[in-house]
Design a protein around this motif. Structure first.
Motif, PDB file in Angstrom:
ATOM      1  N   TYR A   1       0.265  -2.207   6.401  1.00 29.36           N
ATOM      2  CA  TYR A   1       1.050  -0.991   6.172  1.00 29.36           C
ATOM      3  C   TYR A   1       1.429  -0.348   7.503  1.00 29.36           C
ATOM      4  CZ  TYR A   1       2.260   3.754   4.776  1.00 29.36           C
ATOM      5  OH  TYR A   1       2.917   4.950   4.611  1.00 29.36           O
ATOM      6  N   LEU A   2       0.483  -0.269   8.421  1.00 27.47           N
ATOM      7  CA  LEU A   2       0.739   0.367   9.705  1.00 27.47           C
ATOM      8  C   LEU A   2       1.747  -0.423  10.549  1.00 27.47           C
ATOM      9  CD1 LEU A   2      -2.881   1.469  10.641  1.00 27.47           C
ATOM     10  CD2 LEU A   2      -0.989   2.947   9.905  1.00 27.47           C
ATOM     11  N   ALA A   3       1.756  -1.731  10.389  1.00 25.66           N
ATOM     12  CA  ALA A   3       2.632  -2.572  11.196  1.00 25.66           C
ATOM     13  C   ALA A   3       3.941  -2.935  10.493  1.00 25.66           C
ATOM     14  CB  ALA A   3       1.898  -3.851  11.589  1.00 25.66           C
ATOM     15  N   ALA A   4       4.157  -2.444   9.288  1.00 24.28           N
ATOM     16  CA  ALA A   4       5.307  -2.863   8.472  1.00 24.28           C
ATOM     17  C   ALA A   4       6.654  -2.614   9.137  1.00 24.28           C
ATOM     18  CB  ALA A   4       5.261  -2.181   7.106  1.00 24.28           C
ATOM     19  N   HIS A   5       6.759  -1.584   9.922  1.00 19.46           N
ATOM     20  CA  HIS A   5       8.053  -1.269  10.536  1.00 19.46           C
ATOM     21  C   HIS A   5       8.034  -1.463  12.047  1.00 19.46           C
ATOM     22  CE1 HIS A   5       9.565   0.041   6.736  1.00 19.46           C
ATOM     23  NE2 HIS A   5       8.488   0.773   6.566  1.00 19.46           N
ATOM     24  N   CYS A   6       7.128  -2.290  12.499  1.00  9.77           N
ATOM     25  CA  CYS A   6       7.001  -2.555  13.924  1.00  9.77           C
ATOM     26  C   CYS A   6       8.305  -3.149  14.464  1.00  9.77           C
ATOM     27  CB  CYS A   6       5.840  -3.527  14.148  1.00  9.77           C
ATOM     28  SG  CYS A   6       5.562  -3.929  15.864  1.00  9.77           S
ATOM     29  N   CYS A   7       8.740  -2.661  15.585  1.00  9.73           N
ATOM     30  CA  CYS A   7       9.940  -3.158  16.267  1.00  9.73           C
ATOM     31  C   CYS A   7      11.182  -3.076  15.377  1.00  9.73           C
ATOM     32  CB  CYS A   7       9.732  -4.577  16.771  1.00  9.73           C
ATOM     33  SG  CYS A   7       8.350  -4.715  17.907  1.00  9.73           S
ATOM     34  N   LEU A   8      11.204  -2.062  14.521  1.00  8.34           N
ATOM     35  CA  LEU A   8      12.331  -1.828  13.612  1.00  8.34           C
ATOM     36  C   LEU A   8      12.666  -3.046  12.763  1.00  8.34           C
ATOM     37  CD1 LEU A   8      14.558   0.196  16.059  1.00  8.34           C
ATOM     38  CD2 LEU A   8      13.089   1.090  14.259  1.00  8.34           C
TER      39      LEU A   8
ATOM     40  N   MET B   1       0.847  -1.174   0.000  1.00  7.07           N
ATOM     41  CA  MET B   1       0.000   0.000   0.000  1.00  7.07           C
ATOM     42  C   MET B   1       0.889   1.232   0.000  1.00  7.07           C
ATOM     43  SD  MET B   1      -2.914   1.164   2.775  1.00  7.07           S
ATOM     44  CE  MET B   1      -4.247   0.239   2.055  1.00  7.07           C
ATOM     45  N   GLU B   2       0.520   2.181  -0.804  1.00  6.18           N
ATOM     46  CA  GLU B   2       1.270   3.434  -0.848  1.00  6.18           C
ATOM     47  C   GLU B   2       0.801   4.365   0.266  1.00  6.18           C
ATOM     48  OE1 GLU B   2       1.175   5.304  -4.658  1.00  6.18           O
ATOM     49  OE2 GLU B   2       1.578   3.426  -5.716  1.00  6.18           O
ATOM     50  N   GLU B   3       1.683   5.274   0.646  1.00  2.63           N
ATOM     51  CA  GLU B   3       1.363   6.216   1.719  1.00  2.63           C
ATOM     52  C   GLU B   3       0.099   7.013   1.417  1.00  2.63           C
ATOM     53  OE1 GLU B   3       3.613  10.065   2.656  1.00  2.63           O
ATOM     54  OE2 GLU B   3       4.415   8.616   4.103  1.00  2.63           O
ATOM     55  N   LYS B   4      -0.048   7.462   0.184  1.00  3.83           N
ATOM     56  CA  LYS B   4      -1.211   8.267  -0.206  1.00  3.83           C
ATOM     57  C   LYS B   4      -2.511   7.483   0.008  1.00  3.83           C
ATOM     58  CE  LYS B   4      -3.043  10.808  -4.166  1.00  3.83           C
ATOM     59  NZ  LYS B   4      -2.821  11.200  -5.553  1.00  3.83           N
TER      60      LYS B   4
ATOM     61  N   ALA C   1      -2.928   4.960   2.147  1.00  3.20           N
ATOM     62  CA  ALA C   1      -3.096   4.785   3.587  1.00  3.20           C
ATOM     63  C   ALA C   1      -3.682   6.045   4.220  1.00  3.20           C
ATOM     64  CB  ALA C   1      -1.768   4.428   4.241  1.00  3.20           C
ATOM     65  N   VAL C   2      -3.196   7.199   3.806  1.00  2.00           N
ATOM     66  CA  VAL C   2      -3.697   8.464   4.345  1.00  2.00           C
ATOM     67  C   VAL C   2      -5.179   8.633   3.994  1.00  2.00           C
ATOM     68  CG1 VAL C   2      -3.525  10.983   4.144  1.00  2.00           C
ATOM     69  CG2 VAL C   2      -1.460   9.604   4.434  1.00  2.00           C
ATOM     70  N   ALA C   3      -5.564   8.299   2.778  1.00  2.00           N
ATOM     71  CA  ALA C   3      -6.971   8.422   2.366  1.00  2.00           C
ATOM     72  C   ALA C   3      -7.856   7.483   3.185  1.00  2.00           C
ATOM     73  CB  ALA C   3      -7.116   8.127   0.878  1.00  2.00           C
ATOM     74  N   ALA C   4      -7.385   6.262   3.419  1.00  2.00           N
ATOM     75  CA  ALA C   4      -8.156   5.301   4.203  1.00  2.00           C
ATOM     76  C   ALA C   4      -8.295   5.772   5.646  1.00  2.00           C
ATOM     77  CB  ALA C   4      -7.493   3.929   4.154  1.00  2.00           C
ATOM     78  N   LEU C   5      -7.203   6.229   6.238  1.00  2.00           N
ATOM     79  CA  LEU C   5      -7.247   6.706   7.618  1.00  2.00           C
ATOM     80  C   LEU C   5      -8.122   7.955   7.743  1.00  2.00           C
ATOM     81  CD1 LEU C   5      -3.531   6.112   8.566  1.00  2.00           C
ATOM     82  CD2 LEU C   5      -5.513   4.890   9.491  1.00  2.00           C
ATOM     83  N   ALA C   6      -8.048   8.837   6.770  1.00  2.00           N
ATOM     84  CA  ALA C   6      -8.880  10.047   6.789  1.00  2.00           C
ATOM     85  C   ALA C   6     -10.358   9.686   6.713  1.00  2.00           C
ATOM     86  CB  ALA C   6      -8.492  10.976   5.642  1.00  2.00           C
ATOM     87  N   ALA C   7     -10.682   8.690   5.905  1.00  2.00           N
ATOM     88  CA  ALA C   7     -12.080   8.278   5.775  1.00  2.00           C
ATOM     89  C   ALA C   7     -12.606   7.705   7.087  1.00  2.00           C
ATOM     90  CB  ALA C   7     -12.224   7.242   4.663  1.00  2.00           C
TER      91      ALA C   7
END
Length: 108
Positions: free
Chosen positions: A86-93, A1-4, A6-12
Motif C-alpha cells: 500500500y505504501l509503495a503503490a504510487h512510487c515513482c508515479l 488495503m484500504e486507507e483506514k 493502513a492508518v490503523a496499522a501505522l498507528a499501532a
C-alpha cells in the motif's frame, strides 16, 4: 488495503514498545512467542506488554493463538506485506522504480 486499515496499522506501530514487540515477533517467524518470552526479551512488565499486544492484535498486525495454557503471538507477515504494498503503490508515479540497494549490505 484500504486507507483506514493502513492508518490503523501505522498507528499501532507508531509507539516504541509496540514497534519493538512487532519486530521481535517478525524475528521469531512462524513459531511466534509467548508473552513471558516477550517480557523477558523486551524487559517490560507483563501488564504493559498485554496492553500493547492488544493494540497490535486489534490493528491486525499480530495474531494470537491459544496453545494449551499459553498464548502464542505471531507477526502477521501477510498484513505487513499488504501495508508495504500500500505504501509503495504510487512510487515513482507508477513509472516503476530502480531497485534500491543499501551500501555495504550483503543481503540486499
Amino acid at each position: 488495503m484500504e486507507e483506514k486499515t493502513a492508518v490503523a496499522a501505522l498507528a499501532a506501530l507508531a509507539q516504541p514498545l509496540r514497534l519493538r514487540t512487532f519486530r521481535a515477533l517478525v524475528g521469531a517467524g512462524p513459531d511466534g512467542m509467548t508473552p513471558g518470552t516477550l517480557c523477558s526479551m523486551l524487559d517490560v512488565a507483563s501488564s504493559s506488554l498485554s496492553f500493547h499486544l492488544k493494540e497490535l492484535v486489534h490493528a491486525g498486525m499480530v495474531t494470537q493463538e491459544r496453545d494449551g495454557r499459553n498464548l502464542i503471538y505471531r507477526a502477521s507477515l501477510e498484513r505487513m506485506s499488504e501495508l508495504m504494498d500500500y505504501l509503495a503503490a504510487h512510487c515513482c508515479l507508477g513509472a516503476g522504480c530502480e531497485e534500491i540497494t543499501v551500501p555495504n549490505c550483503k543481503n540486499c
